[in-house]
Design an enzyme around this catalytic site. Structure first.
Site, PDB file in Angstrom:
ATOM      1  N   ASP A  94      -3.533  -9.298  -8.907  1.00  0.00           N
ATOM      2  CA  ASP A  94      -3.436  -8.465 -10.107  1.00  0.00           C
ATOM      3  C   ASP A  94      -2.502  -9.164 -11.098  1.00  0.00           C
ATOM      4  O   ASP A  94      -1.866 -10.160 -10.770  1.00  0.00           O
ATOM      5  CB  ASP A  94      -2.952  -7.052  -9.769  1.00  0.00           C
ATOM      6  CG  ASP A  94      -1.587  -7.040  -9.122  1.00  0.00           C
ATOM      7  OD1 ASP A  94      -0.911  -8.081  -9.151  1.00  0.00           O
ATOM      8  OD2 ASP A  94      -1.186  -5.998  -8.594  1.00  0.00           O
ATOM      9  N   SER A  95      -2.416  -8.651 -12.305  1.00  0.00           N
ATOM     10  CA  SER A  95      -1.724  -9.382 -13.371  1.00  0.00           C
ATOM     11  C   SER A  95      -0.217  -9.152 -13.386  1.00  0.00           C
ATOM     12  O   SER A  95       0.512  -9.842 -14.083  1.00  0.00           O
ATOM     13  CB  SER A  95      -2.281  -8.953 -14.720  1.00  0.00           C
ATOM     14  OG  SER A  95      -1.914  -7.603 -14.988  1.00  0.00           O
ATOM     15  N   GLY A  96       0.247  -8.136 -12.658  1.00  0.00           N
ATOM     16  CA  GLY A  96       1.658  -7.752 -12.724  1.00  0.00           C
ATOM     17  C   GLY A  96       1.905  -6.639 -13.724  1.00  0.00           C
ATOM     18  O   GLY A  96       2.978  -6.029 -13.747  1.00  0.00           O
ATOM     19  N   GLY A  97       0.908  -6.342 -14.563  1.00  0.00           N
ATOM     20  CA  GLY A  97       1.057  -5.314 -15.594  1.00  0.00           C
ATOM     21  C   GLY A  97       1.392  -3.950 -15.030  1.00  0.00           C
ATOM     22  O   GLY A  97       2.310  -3.271 -15.507  1.00  0.00           O
ATOM     23  N   PHE A  98       0.666  -3.531 -13.998  1.00  0.00           N
ATOM     24  CA  PHE A  98       0.883  -2.196 -13.436  1.00  0.00           C
ATOM     25  C   PHE A  98       2.272  -2.067 -12.820  1.00  0.00           C
ATOM     26  O   PHE A  98       2.940  -1.057 -12.977  1.00  0.00           O
ATOM     27  CB  PHE A  98      -0.198  -1.864 -12.394  1.00  0.00           C
ATOM     28  CG  PHE A  98      -0.031  -0.499 -11.789  1.00  0.00           C
ATOM     29  CD1 PHE A  98      -0.395   0.637 -12.491  1.00  0.00           C
ATOM     30  CD2 PHE A  98       0.537  -0.340 -10.533  1.00  0.00           C
ATOM     31  CE1 PHE A  98      -0.218   1.911 -11.946  1.00  0.00           C
ATOM     32  CE2 PHE A  98       0.720   0.927  -9.978  1.00  0.00           C
ATOM     33  CZ  PHE A  98       0.339   2.047 -10.697  1.00  0.00           C
ATOM     34  N   ASP A 148      -2.433  -6.335 -18.815  1.00  0.00           N
ATOM     35  CA  ASP A 148      -2.801  -5.163 -19.614  1.00  0.00           C
ATOM     36  C   ASP A 148      -1.623  -4.213 -19.746  1.00  0.00           C
ATOM     37  O   ASP A 148      -0.639  -4.337 -19.031  1.00  0.00           O
ATOM     38  CB  ASP A 148      -3.977  -4.425 -18.960  1.00  0.00           C
ATOM     39  CG  ASP A 148      -3.635  -3.961 -17.535  1.00  0.00           C
ATOM     40  OD1 ASP A 148      -2.839  -4.641 -16.850  1.00  0.00           O
ATOM     41  OD2 ASP A 148      -4.156  -2.927 -17.101  1.00  0.00           O
ATOM     42  N   GLN A 190      -8.904   0.026 -20.362  1.00  0.00           N
ATOM     43  CA  GLN A 190      -7.931   1.120 -20.325  1.00  0.00           C
ATOM     44  C   GLN A 190      -8.486   2.329 -21.093  1.00  0.00           C
ATOM     45  O   GLN A 190      -9.685   2.420 -21.294  1.00  0.00           O
ATOM     46  CB  GLN A 190      -6.590   0.640 -20.891  1.00  0.00           C
ATOM     47  CG  GLN A 190      -5.822  -0.300 -19.962  1.00  0.00           C
ATOM     48  CD  GLN A 190      -5.288   0.396 -18.710  1.00  0.00           C
ATOM     49  OE1 GLN A 190      -5.264   1.625 -18.590  1.00  0.00           O
ATOM     50  NE2 GLN A 190      -4.852  -0.398 -17.737  1.00  0.00           N
ATOM     51  N   GLY A 217      -5.729   2.107 -15.092  1.00  0.00           N
ATOM     52  CA  GLY A 217      -5.157   3.342 -15.621  1.00  0.00           C
ATOM     53  C   GLY A 217      -5.747   4.615 -15.056  1.00  0.00           C
ATOM     54  O   GLY A 217      -5.519   5.701 -15.583  1.00  0.00           O
ATOM     55  N   ASP A 267      -9.399  -1.333  -4.333  1.00  0.00           N
ATOM     56  CA  ASP A 267      -8.244  -1.744  -3.530  1.00  0.00           C
ATOM     57  C   ASP A 267      -7.252  -0.601  -3.522  1.00  0.00           C
ATOM     58  O   ASP A 267      -7.240   0.221  -4.442  1.00  0.00           O
ATOM     59  CB  ASP A 267      -7.560  -2.974  -4.136  1.00  0.00           C
ATOM     60  CG  ASP A 267      -6.655  -2.566  -5.296  1.00  0.00           C
ATOM     61  OD1 ASP A 267      -5.435  -2.501  -5.100  1.00  0.00           O
ATOM     62  OD2 ASP A 267      -7.168  -2.276  -6.390  1.00  0.00           O
ATOM     63  N   CYS A 305     -14.760   4.833  16.577  1.00  0.00           N
ATOM     64  CA  CYS A 305     -14.316   3.573  15.964  1.00  0.00           C
ATOM     65  C   CYS A 305     -14.379   2.413  16.948  1.00  0.00           C
ATOM     66  O   CYS A 305     -14.072   2.571  18.128  1.00  0.00           O
ATOM     67  CB  CYS A 305     -12.890   3.739  15.431  1.00  0.00           C
ATOM     68  SG  CYS A 305     -12.272   2.265  14.595  1.00  0.00           S
ATOM     69  N   CYS A 307     -12.593  -0.470  16.510  1.00  0.00           N
ATOM     70  CA  CYS A 307     -11.484  -1.403  16.281  1.00  0.00           C
ATOM     71  C   CYS A 307     -10.698  -1.669  17.571  1.00  0.00           C
ATOM     72  O   CYS A 307     -10.816  -0.928  18.553  1.00  0.00           O
ATOM     73  CB  CYS A 307     -10.538  -0.865  15.191  1.00  0.00           C
ATOM     74  SG  CYS A 307      -9.377   0.408  15.757  1.00  0.00           S
ATOM     75  N   CYS A 310      -8.620   1.393  18.840  1.00  0.00           N
ATOM     76  CA  CYS A 310      -9.366   2.492  19.466  1.00  0.00           C
ATOM     77  C   CYS A 310     -10.017   2.075  20.779  1.00  0.00           C
ATOM     78  O   CYS A 310     -10.248   2.912  21.647  1.00  0.00           O
ATOM     79  CB  CYS A 310     -10.415   3.034  18.490  1.00  0.00           C
ATOM     80  SG  CYS A 310      -9.636   3.924  17.113  1.00  0.00           S
ATOM     81  N   HIS A 336      -6.445   0.052  12.632  1.00  0.00           N
ATOM     82  CA  HIS A 336      -7.451   1.110  12.669  1.00  0.00           C
ATOM     83  C   HIS A 336      -7.836   1.579  11.267  1.00  0.00           C
ATOM     84  O   HIS A 336      -9.031   1.688  10.943  1.00  0.00           O
ATOM     85  CB  HIS A 336      -6.980   2.312  13.498  1.00  0.00           C
ATOM     86  CG  HIS A 336      -7.852   3.491  13.254  1.00  0.00           C
ATOM     87  ND1 HIS A 336      -9.121   3.599  13.797  1.00  0.00           N
ATOM     88  CD2 HIS A 336      -7.699   4.572  12.441  1.00  0.00           C
ATOM     89  CE1 HIS A 336      -9.691   4.698  13.338  1.00  0.00           C
ATOM     90  NE2 HIS A 336      -8.854   5.306  12.522  1.00  0.00           N
TER      91      HIS A 336
END
Length: 373
Positions: A94-98, A148, A190, A217, A267, A305, A307, A310, A336
């Site tokens: 990610d850009s670091g903006g958030f 952004d 946005q 956003g 994500d 599951c 995994c 489990c 899990h």
């Protein structure tokens, strides 16, 4: 297929959902996809080997955190993020903006970029579009995001409008500063919860012709129906031949609702974060393992599951690890939860292939317990 080309393999007949394939220098991945978050060049509590067993195809890392520690120059010296963390599949940064936006008391937004104080030691730093590109070019992820401005929720129309305009100006600067052809730079749309601003942002960002688009956003505190409303407004305006990435969304209901509306990539820290608090996502809904009711429960976290957790451990054992504050508790529940979401997306894909996504949604929601909420 050409690098960073997105091919659509199947479109759902009754919804906006689709199955696609995106090509990167570190391999192709199919969408819809959930991407685990490895904020500091690690998905907390699990190894790259675990992630491959889980079936993770793409992982996320965080520009802001890696810039502060260990520093993007060091990562570049190590041969880039893939070599540094030993992950040979696609990475998105990610850009670091958030993150900078989240530091509300410690930052100042100006036209040139954002001045902020480090959450680690209080030192002063500056990141603008050019700096974000420089850092992300050094990290070397396959997909990088434009810098952004994410307006908070709730905020006034005027504040949201200013953030949209600045996001466009910054996107232009990002495009000009981006130096590497082997990295796909995605633009970010946005607009907060204002329909006309969402469409204005989409029009301006789409005009810049990025290889993919983030929807930013959302999932910042607004009610879920409002988020879905924004997606309903936005999706018809989006090009079909580019991937759409809904940033920061990872609850099972929002993943399914997003896919139905035509989102391809998601994500979220949710599955890993709640795992470290002792909560598992299962086919029957959430299980809070520390609860006394599981003290003598010798069944797996989720009987459906496949995994490692489990297949090998019981709720009683995992509860014991949580109560004893053993590190292994975080590892087992994280494995899990991530497998649960990866499998959920596999089942969603199957349902799209079979044109029965809405039926799948109904079955899943009933079983998971959303219908009871």
């Amino acid at each position: 297929m050409a690098i960073f080309e997105y091919e659509i393999l199947k479109e759902c007949k009754s919804t906006g959902a689709r199955i696609g394939r995106f090509h990167t220098p570190h391999g192709s991945f199919e969408t819809p996809i959930f991407m685990p978050v490895g904020t500091q060049a690690t998905v907390k509590a699990v190894t790259p080997r675990d992630l491959k067993e889980i079936g993770a195809q793409v992982i996320l890392s965080n520009t802001y955190h890696l810039y502060l520690r260990p520093g993007h120059e060091l990562v570049k010296e190590a041969g880039g993020l893939h070599k540094f963390m030993n992950w040979d599949r696609p990475i998105l940064t990610d850009s670091g903006g958030f993150q900078v936006f989240s530091l509300s008391d410690l930052r100042e937004i100006k036209e040139e970029g954002v001045y902020f104080r480090s959450h680690l030691d209080g030192s002063t730093h500056f990141i603008g579009p050019e700096e974000s590109m420089e850092i992300q070019n050094a990290l070397g992820a396959d997909i990088i995001m434009a810098f952004d401005e994410c307006a908070p929720y709730p905020c006034s129309y005027e504040e949201a409008a200013r953030a949209v305009e600045r996001t466009t100006r910054w996107a232009i600067r990002c495009k000009e500063a981006h130096k590497r052809q082997d990295q796909a730079l995605f633009g970010i749309i946005q607009g907060n919860v204002y329909k006309d601003l969402r469409l204005k942002s989409a029009e301006e960002i789409l005009a810049l012709d990025f290889p993919g688009y983030g929807i930013g956003g959302l999932s910042v505190g607004e009610p879920k129906p409002l988020m879905y409303e924004m997606l309903d407004v936005l999706m018809p305006a989006m090009p079909k031949d580019k991937p759409r990435y809904l940033m920061g969304v990872g609850s099972p209901d929002a993943l399914i609702e997003g896919v139905i509306r035509g989102v391809d990539m998601f994500d979220c820290v949710l599955p890993t974060r709640i795992a470290r608090n002792g909560t598992a996502m299962t086919s029957q809904g959430r299980v809070v393992v520390r609860n006394a009711s599981y003290q003598r429960d010798f069944s797996p976290l989720d009987p459906e599951c496949d995994c490692y957790t489990c297949q090998n451990f019981t709720r009683a054992y995992i509860r014991h690890l949580v109560k004893a504050q053993e590190i292994l508790a975080s590892t087992l529940i994280t494995i899990h939860n991530l497998r649960f979401l990866v499998r959920l997306m596999e089942k969603v894909k199957e349902a799209i292939w079979e044109d029965r996504l809405l039926e799948f949604k109904k079955e899943f929601f009933t079983k998971y317990g959303y219908e009871r909420e």
